[in-house]
Design an enzyme around this catalytic site. Structure first.
Site, short mmCIF file in Angstrom:
data_model
loop_
_atom_site.label_atom_id
_atom_site.label_comp_id
_atom_site.label_asym_id
_atom_site.label_seq_id
_atom_site.Cartn_x
_atom_site.Cartn_y
_atom_site.Cartn_z
N ARG A 79 0.58 -1.22 0.09
CA ARG A 79 -0.01 -0.02 -0.09
C ARG A 79 0.89 1.31 0.15
O ARG A 79 1.93 1.56 0.93
CB ARG A 79 -0.86 -0.10 1.10
CG ARG A 79 -1.71 1.12 1.40
CD ARG A 79 -2.61 1.34 2.63
NE ARG A 79 -3.20 2.68 2.66
CZ ARG A 79 -3.16 3.47 3.69
NH1 ARG A 79 -2.58 3.21 4.89
NH2 ARG A 79 -3.82 4.74 3.46
N HIS A 123 -2.81 10.94 0.72
CA HIS A 123 -2.19 10.89 1.93
C HIS A 123 -1.47 12.07 2.28
O HIS A 123 -0.24 12.35 2.61
CB HIS A 123 -1.06 9.63 2.19
CG HIS A 123 -0.73 9.15 3.25
ND1 HIS A 123 -1.15 7.65 3.57
CD2 HIS A 123 -0.33 9.57 4.53
CE1 HIS A 123 -0.63 7.53 4.99
NE2 HIS A 123 -0.27 8.59 5.52
N GLU A 168 -7.11 8.61 6.40
CA GLU A 168 -7.47 9.34 7.61
C GLU A 168 -7.93 10.89 7.28
O GLU A 168 -7.12 11.79 7.84
CB GLU A 168 -6.26 9.23 8.54
CG GLU A 168 -5.62 7.86 8.78
CD GLU A 168 -4.30 8.10 9.63
OE1 GLU A 168 -3.83 9.04 9.85
OE2 GLU A 168 -4.00 6.91 10.00
N ASN A 296 -7.20 2.26 10.04
CA ASN A 296 -5.91 2.43 10.70
C ASN A 296 -6.21 2.33 11.99
O ASN A 296 -7.08 3.23 12.76
CB ASN A 296 -5.27 3.75 10.24
CG ASN A 296 -5.26 3.71 8.77
OD1 ASN A 296 -5.08 2.79 8.02
ND2 ASN A 296 -4.34 4.88 8.33
N TYR A 298 -4.06 2.29 15.98
CA TYR A 298 -2.75 2.34 16.64
C TYR A 298 -3.24 2.52 18.28
O TYR A 298 -2.26 1.69 18.71
CB TYR A 298 -2.42 4.07 16.45
CG TYR A 298 -1.60 3.97 14.94
CD1 TYR A 298 -0.34 3.32 14.66
CD2 TYR A 298 -2.48 4.24 14.10
CE1 TYR A 298 0.29 3.38 13.57
CE2 TYR A 298 -1.90 4.19 12.53
CZ TYR A 298 -0.60 3.72 12.65
OH TYR A 298 0.14 3.62 11.31
N GLU A 355 -3.30 0.23 8.27
CA GLU A 355 -2.08 0.60 8.94
C GLU A 355 -2.26 0.09 10.36
O GLU A 355 -3.35 -0.06 11.08
CB GLU A 355 -2.01 2.00 9.07
CG GLU A 355 -1.52 2.81 7.99
CD GLU A 355 -1.51 4.39 8.06
OE1 GLU A 355 -1.13 4.56 9.12
OE2 GLU A 355 -1.43 4.90 6.83
O1 IFM Z 1 2.96 7.81 9.82
C1 IFM Z 1 1.29 8.09 9.97
C2 IFM Z 1 0.71 7.72 8.67
O2 IFM Z 1 0.93 8.86 7.68
C3 IFM Z 1 -0.79 7.80 9.00
N1 IFM Z 1 -1.31 7.05 10.06
C4 IFM Z 1 -0.48 7.18 11.21
C5 IFM Z 1 0.87 6.96 11.12
C6 IFM Z 1 1.85 7.08 12.29
O3 IFM Z 1 1.42 8.25 13.10
#
Ligand code: IFM
Length: 449
Positions: A79, A123, A168, A296, A298, A355
């Site tokens: 990706r 992006h 995002e 995504n 985190y 992600e």
């Molecule tokens: O690096 C970023 C990415 O560009 C978008 N999502 C979160 C990642 C980590 O912060």
């Protein structure tokens, strides 16, 4: 516990992810025009260390070597994102053949190695001339984005079978125009809300363009989603949970998957905007049917009312879990929670983790990076993915963020997310232990812990 690739469906897609401004460099080569991130990075005080993506990790020149690395890791898919200012240097009008030629070469090199390209159209690198004309708070930007999407579909749609419109949009709107933490660095809550709508409108218009010009392609959007939990059961906490979930998750999920904005959030933001930027028919466009939703993930948000009553401030609490180098709590269960929640509330649209990863303070010693925390992070999150599938989530793929260390936006090069280490002086790439672990997992090894 043990985990293996065979715990996932046989047709599950395993990949790695990156984005154009974070890795390409060569910001003035091949006819590329300036983007908002070039301008923002060149503004003193915006990015840690004064870093920028001007050189980044030279992927524009080293892409073939990087594709070899992916082949060594054994991934199915890559990706990447396409830099709009490489394709249309001013954001509208003429296309740069030289810019498109780079993505032609990249796609062909991937296909030669049997790696499936997944292209993200946006992006975060908006062409600067479009920002000068008002940026995402202005409706015309959505139309320019659809025009750009059509050019990309014409050029690559014969070989790229997976497109993601936006990455995002929460970040583009609220960090870019609300907090000013990201490019273009504006702080205007009303403009941020208008930007969020025009991003989603642009998404919907781009879906139409892609469907017309690359009808066989799978099309989706990627959202950064967070489970939101109360820090305690004190007065007002549940309402803060509702508000944060509303603006972080439902403000994007609802217009894309239900064709409406959540009324409680509309009420929350009524003092900032009357939403007159939402025109009749827009929500039919934003909710164009998708083949998949990119998620995504985190961390989880744990929230409570801020100390000053009546201000609407939110406290983001820590639970004392281990954290990454960015201070984000490591919470794999949050991944299964958010996937299960999306399926429960929005139906059975196929989901792809586009992600997931972590920054740690890696050290390269004697040609190796023993990033055991990242190995544990990946393993824990893959286990959470397997749990979500067992719970009925139609999860179709996983992309590790990131293939290699890169420009981490306002944090510059100080925070490393790669499963491949990059020496930013020499550009030498070294697969970290996490990369070796991922490769072994992809090769079918059962991992125990
Ligand atoms: O690096 C970023 C990415 O560009 C978008 N999502 C979160 C990642 C980590 O912060």
């Amino acid at each position: 516990m043990d985990l293996s690739r065979s715990d996932f469906p046989a047709d599950f897609t395993w990949g790695v992810a990156t984005s154009s401004y974070q890795i390409e460099g060569a910001t003035t080569e091949g006819g590329r025009g300036p983007s908002i991130w070039d301008t923002f990075s060149a503004t003193p005080g915006r990015v840690v260390g004064g870093d920028s993506g001007e050189v980044a990790v030279e992927h524009f020149h080293r892409y073939a070597q990087d594709v070899d690395l992916m082949a060594d890791l054994g991934v199915d898919a890559y990706r990447f994102s396409i830099a709009w200012p490489r394709v249309q240097p001013t954001g509208s009008g003429a296309v740069s053949r030289a810019g498109l030629a780079f993505y032609d070469r990249l796609v062909d090199t991937l296909l030669d190695k049997g790696i499936t390209p997944w292209a993200t159209l946006y992006h975060w690198d908006l062409p600067q001339p479009l920002e000068d004309a008002g940026g995402w708070p202005v409706r015309d930007t959505a139309h320019r984005f659809a025009e750009y999407a059509a050019h990309v579909a014409d050029a690559l749609g014969d070989r790229v079978g997976h497109f993601i419109t936006l990455n995002e949009p929460w970040c583009s709107a609220f960090l870019g125009y609300g907090s000013g933490r990201h490019a273009p660095g504006r702080s205007d809550a009303g403009a941020a809300l208008a930007a969020s709508h025009h991003l989603l409108l642009g998404h919907g218009l781009a879906v139409q363009a892609l469907r017309e010009r690359a009808p066989q392609a799978q099309v989706g959007i990627t959202l950064n989603l967070y489970p939101v939990a109360p820090a305690h059961d004190g007065h007002g906490t549940q309402d803060v949970v509702r508000r944060v979930d509303g603006l972080s998750n439902r403000w994007f999920l609802d217009p894309v998957l239900r064709g409406s904005y959540p009324q409680d959030v509309v009420d929350d933001v009524a003092h900032l905007t009357d939403l007159s930027f939402v025109h009749d028919g827009d929500l039919e466009v934003t909710s164009a049917s998708l083949d998949f939703l990119g998620v995504n993930y985190y961390t989880r948000h744990v929230v409570a009312p801020g100390a000053l009553p009546g201000t609407g401030e939110v406290d983001f609490a820590s639970r004392g879990l281990p954290t990454t180098a960015l201070g984000w709590e490591v919470d794999p269960e949050g991944l299964s929670d958010i996937l299960l929640r999306v399926t429960r509330d929005y139906g059975d649209i196929p989901l792809v983790i586009t992600e997931n990863g972590a920054a740690f303070d890696d050290e390269l010693v004697d040609g190796a990076v023993h990033d055991t925390e990242r190995v544990d992070f990946l393993r824990g999150h893959l286990e959470a993915g397997a749990k979500a599938i067992a719970g009925g989530v139609p999860l179709r793929g996983y992309f590790a963020w990131s293939l290699m260390d890169n420009f981490e936006w306002a944090e510059g090069y100080a925070k490393r997310f790669g499963i491949v280490h990059v020496d930013f002086d020499t550009q030498v790439r070294t697969i970290k232990d996490s990369g070796h672990w991922y490769a072994a997992f992809l090769a079918g090894e059962r991992t125990q812990y």
